[in-house]
Structures are given as C-alpha cells and as structure tokens.
Design a protein around this motif. Structure first.
Motif, PDB file in Angstrom:
ATOM      1  N   ILE A  80      -4.214   7.678  -4.143  1.00 55.20           N
ATOM      2  CA  ILE A  80      -3.333   6.713  -3.387  1.00 55.20           C
ATOM      3  C   ILE A  80      -2.438   6.067  -4.482  1.00 55.20           C
ATOM      4  CG2 ILE A  80      -3.508   4.471  -2.247  1.00 55.20           C
ATOM      5  CD1 ILE A  80      -4.218   7.012  -0.625  1.00 55.20           C
ATOM      6  N   SER A  81      -3.043   5.983  -5.849  1.00 54.36           N
ATOM      7  CA  SER A  81      -2.183   5.508  -6.880  1.00 54.36           C
ATOM      8  C   SER A  81      -0.927   6.605  -6.961  1.00 54.36           C
ATOM      9  CB  SER A  81      -2.970   5.206  -8.202  1.00 54.36           C
ATOM     10  OG  SER A  81      -3.845   4.201  -7.926  1.00 54.36           O
ATOM     11  N   VAL A 115      13.075   2.761   7.568  1.00 62.45           N
ATOM     12  CA  VAL A 115      12.097   3.778   6.615  1.00 62.45           C
ATOM     13  C   VAL A 115      11.809   2.699   5.650  1.00 62.45           C
ATOM     14  CG1 VAL A 115      12.746   5.371   4.816  1.00 62.45           C
ATOM     15  CG2 VAL A 115      13.400   5.807   7.136  1.00 62.45           C
ATOM     16  N   ASP A 116      12.638   1.732   5.057  1.00 62.27           N
ATOM     17  CA  ASP A 116      12.098   0.992   4.196  1.00 62.27           C
ATOM     18  C   ASP A 116      10.972   0.075   4.524  1.00 62.27           C
ATOM     19  OD1 ASP A 116      14.017   1.632   2.307  1.00 62.27           O
ATOM     20  OD2 ASP A 116      15.392   0.032   2.790  1.00 62.27           O
ATOM     21  N   PHE A 117      10.983  -0.399   5.802  1.00 63.83           N
ATOM     22  CA  PHE A 117      10.016  -1.450   6.252  1.00 63.83           C
ATOM     23  C   PHE A 117       8.398  -0.610   6.399  1.00 63.83           C
ATOM     24  CE2 PHE A 117       7.852  -3.652   9.705  1.00 63.83           C
ATOM     25  CZ  PHE A 117       7.352  -4.686   9.048  1.00 63.83           C
ATOM     26  N   ALA A 118       8.596   0.569   7.233  1.00 63.18           N
ATOM     27  CA  ALA A 118       7.591   1.281   7.293  1.00 63.18           C
ATOM     28  C   ALA A 118       7.180   1.735   6.375  1.00 63.18           C
ATOM     29  CB  ALA A 118       7.834   2.285   8.643  1.00 63.18           C
ATOM     30  N   GLY A 119       7.615   2.507   5.211  1.00 60.50           N
ATOM     31  CA  GLY A 119       7.207   2.751   3.932  1.00 60.50           C
ATOM     32  C   GLY A 119       6.483   1.923   3.343  1.00 60.50           C
ATOM     33  N   ALA A 125       1.410  -0.013   1.521  1.00 59.10           N
ATOM     34  CA  ALA A 125       0.459  -1.409   1.318  1.00 59.10           C
ATOM     35  C   ALA A 125      -0.863  -1.049   1.830  1.00 59.10           C
ATOM     36  CB  ALA A 125       1.352  -2.445   1.808  1.00 59.10           C
ATOM     37  N   TYR A 126      -0.787  -0.537   3.099  1.00 58.75           N
ATOM     38  CA  TYR A 126      -2.094  -0.232   3.528  1.00 58.75           C
ATOM     39  C   TYR A 126      -2.999   0.781   2.760  1.00 58.75           C
ATOM     40  CZ  TYR A 126      -5.689   1.751   6.789  1.00 58.75           C
ATOM     41  OH  TYR A 126      -6.967   2.319   7.145  1.00 58.75           O
ATOM     42  N   PHE A 127      -2.369   1.727   2.299  1.00 57.83           N
ATOM     43  CA  PHE A 127      -3.043   2.967   1.351  1.00 57.83           C
ATOM     44  C   PHE A 127      -3.723   2.261   0.287  1.00 57.83           C
ATOM     45  CE2 PHE A 127      -0.765   6.711   3.243  1.00 57.83           C
ATOM     46  CZ  PHE A 127      -1.466   6.726   4.438  1.00 57.83           C
ATOM     47  N   LEU A 128      -2.924   1.346  -0.615  1.00 57.90           N
ATOM     48  CA  LEU A 128      -3.206   0.632  -1.784  1.00 57.90           C
ATOM     49  C   LEU A 128      -4.595  -0.176  -1.409  1.00 57.90           C
ATOM     50  CD1 LEU A 128      -0.064   0.157  -3.422  1.00 57.90           C
ATOM     51  CD2 LEU A 128      -1.856   1.347  -4.417  1.00 57.90           C
ATOM     52  N   ILE A 129      -4.549  -1.095  -0.553  1.00 63.83           N
ATOM     53  CA  ILE A 129      -5.613  -2.154  -0.217  1.00 63.83           C
ATOM     54  C   ILE A 129      -6.691  -1.343   0.291  1.00 63.83           C
ATOM     55  CG2 ILE A 129      -5.089  -2.712   2.198  1.00 63.83           C
ATOM     56  CD1 ILE A 129      -5.767  -5.376  -0.390  1.00 63.83           C
ATOM     57  N   SER A 130      -6.329  -0.212   1.161  1.00 61.14           N
ATOM     58  CA  SER A 130      -7.592   0.973   1.440  1.00 61.14           C
ATOM     59  C   SER A 130      -8.221   1.295   0.420  1.00 61.14           C
ATOM     60  CB  SER A 130      -7.044   1.695   2.450  1.00 61.14           C
ATOM     61  OG  SER A 130      -8.334   2.762   2.722  1.00 61.14           O
ATOM     62  N   ALA A 131      -7.607   1.770  -0.784  1.00 64.01           N
ATOM     63  CA  ALA A 131      -8.263   2.468  -1.840  1.00 64.01           C
ATOM     64  C   ALA A 131      -8.918   1.162  -2.700  1.00 64.01           C
ATOM     65  CB  ALA A 131      -6.970   3.170  -2.625  1.00 64.01           C
ATOM     66  N   MET A 132      -8.399   0.022  -2.757  1.00 66.41           N
ATOM     67  CA  MET A 132      -9.006  -0.675  -3.916  1.00 66.41           C
ATOM     68  C   MET A 132     -10.385  -1.350  -3.061  1.00 66.41           C
ATOM     69  SD  MET A 132      -5.715  -3.364  -4.954  1.00 66.41           S
ATOM     70  CE  MET A 132      -5.280  -3.502  -3.174  1.00 66.41           C
ATOM     71  N   SER A 133     -10.277  -1.382  -1.760  1.00 69.50           N
ATOM     72  CA  SER A 133     -11.462  -2.005  -1.000  1.00 69.50           C
ATOM     73  C   SER A 133     -12.361  -0.792  -0.964  1.00 69.50           C
ATOM     74  CB  SER A 133     -11.246  -2.245   0.276  1.00 69.50           C
ATOM     75  OG  SER A 133     -10.882  -1.260   1.144  1.00 69.50           O
ATOM     76  N   ALA A 134     -12.274   0.429  -1.118  1.00 70.56           N
ATOM     77  CA  ALA A 134     -13.349   1.471  -1.287  1.00 70.56           C
ATOM     78  C   ALA A 134     -13.808   1.392  -2.466  1.00 70.56           C
ATOM     79  CB  ALA A 134     -12.593   2.871  -1.215  1.00 70.56           C
ATOM     80  N   ALA A 135     -13.245   1.165  -3.856  1.00 68.19           N
ATOM     81  CA  ALA A 135     -13.394   1.347  -5.451  1.00 68.19           C
ATOM     82  C   ALA A 135     -13.972   0.113  -5.712  1.00 68.19           C
ATOM     83  CB  ALA A 135     -12.272   1.878  -6.199  1.00 68.19           C
ATOM     84  N   ALA A 136     -13.485  -0.945  -5.430  1.00 66.57           N
ATOM     85  CA  ALA A 136     -14.138  -2.233  -5.977  1.00 66.57           C
ATOM     86  C   ALA A 136     -15.422  -2.380  -5.690  1.00 66.57           C
ATOM     87  CB  ALA A 136     -13.471  -3.537  -5.285  1.00 66.57           C
ATOM     88  N   VAL A 166       0.683  -6.173  -4.303  1.00 67.83           N
ATOM     89  CA  VAL A 166       1.275  -7.383  -4.297  1.00 67.83           C
ATOM     90  C   VAL A 166       2.802  -7.093  -4.395  1.00 67.83           C
ATOM     91  CG1 VAL A 166       1.728  -9.359  -5.424  1.00 67.83           C
ATOM     92  CG2 VAL A 166      -0.523  -8.594  -4.900  1.00 67.83           C
ATOM     93  N   ALA A 167       3.220  -6.082  -5.171  1.00 65.16           N
ATOM     94  CA  ALA A 167       4.716  -5.986  -5.206  1.00 65.16           C
ATOM     95  C   ALA A 167       5.264  -5.349  -4.282  1.00 65.16           C
ATOM     96  CB  ALA A 167       4.940  -5.210  -6.552  1.00 65.16           C
ATOM     97  N   ILE A 168       4.455  -4.239  -3.707  1.00 65.93           N
ATOM     98  CA  ILE A 168       4.926  -3.518  -2.442  1.00 65.93           C
ATOM     99  C   ILE A 168       4.902  -4.494  -1.255  1.00 65.93           C
ATOM    100  CG2 ILE A 168       4.320  -1.707  -0.823  1.00 65.93           C
ATOM    101  CD1 ILE A 168       5.761  -0.418  -3.175  1.00 65.93           C
TER     102      ILE A 168
END
Length: 185
Positions: A80-81, A115-119, A125-136, A166-168
C-alpha cells in the motif's frame, strides 16, 4: 496634446478607486490558486512520507524471524505504501503541470475534480489506514516481547504511513472543496 492627464491614468476619477479594483482582482486571482497550491504541498508531503514508509519497511530485514517478508501485515503495508507513493507521484506531476501550464491533463474539469477527490479519499486514504491498522497490532504484540531494531523500524514505517495518510486526508478535503465548487459552477 500629450496623454499625461487624468485620462491617461485610467480616466476621470480613476486614481485610488481603480487601483483598489485592480488590487482586489489580483488578490482574488492569488486566492483562486491557493487550494491548488495547498493540494500540491499536501501531495508532496504524502509523496515524501509514503516513500519513507516503503523504504523503511523494505529495508527492515534483520535475519531469521526479523524479516518483514515473514509477516503478511508488513507485506500489505509495504504494498500500500508503494501504491500511495505511485499515486502521489502521479498527482504531484499532474499538479505541477496544471499550475505551470494552466491546463489539466484530464480535459473535463468536473471529471478532474472527481478523479482528485475519489483518488485521495477512497483509494489512497482508505488503503493507507487499512494497512496501518493491519500492521500496528503485530508490531505492538512483538514490542511487548522484545523491543529491538526490527520492531522500531516497523513502527517507524507505520508512523510514516500514518503521516502520508494525514497529508492525503487533508488533500481530500481540498479536493472535496474543489469538487463542490465545480458542482456550483
């Protein structure tokens, strides 16, 4: 007769009142570009943090069970990163092109805003929070048993992924604002 009188300066009564009108127009032009510049800055930060997250996670190999490849949660966070870094790279290049040339690579303005908003919001943003919640949780569990370089590196990569999120996420707010403005125009 020369044109150095009041008519040459903007016409009768054209002194400070016209200068104020021009000033307000210039200020409005500067403010119109503020969301685009903010979005570019936020995406550049997301690019940096996602790059740091993937480099730190990919280099987290210390032999034996201290190898990120042994844990699917860390592989997911790395993947995801990479996706976030590729997305941020494409969007930063697109924003630089848009600010430099005044034209977007996506022709339709509404499609570009979607495209900007959906991306920003849905995909990255969803993928990043998902990956963090899996690894933490895995990192937290391992840190209870042993606090070492492997767990520190994993925690650092997760933290960088959080900062990219946070930035995204903030970029998604700007993109949502732009999308709402497109709907009104």
């Amino acid at each position: 007769m020369s044109e150095s009188g009041p008519a040459a300066d903007g016409g009768a009564g054209g002194g400070p009142a016209d200068a104020g009108g021009v000033r307000s127009m210039v200020q409005r032009w500067k403010m119109d570009g503020a969301p685009a510049r903010a979005r570019l800055l936020l995406r550049a930060l997301a690019w940096l943090f996602s790059l740091l997250a993937l480099v730190v996670m990919a280099s987290n190999q210390h032999g034996g069970s201290q190898d990120f490849r042994e844990y699917p949660e860390y592989n997911y966070c790395l993947g995801i990163s990479i996706v976030a870094w590729l997305y941020a790279t494409a969007q930063v290049l697109r924003d630089v092109h848009r600010l430099g040339s005044g034209r977007d690579l996506i022709a339709a303005r509404k499609a570009s805003a979607v495209v900007d908003f959906a991306g920003d919001q849905v995909v990255v943003a969803y993928f990043l929070i998902s990956a963090m919640s899996a690894a933490a949780p895995v990192t937290d569990y391992m840190r209870q048993a042993a606090d070492n370089l492997f767990t520190d590196s994993a925690a650092a990569a997760i933290s960088m992924a959080f900062f990219a999120f946070v930035a995204i996420g903030l970029s998604a707010l700007v993109s949502g604002y732009n999308l709402s403005m497109e709907a009104l125009v």
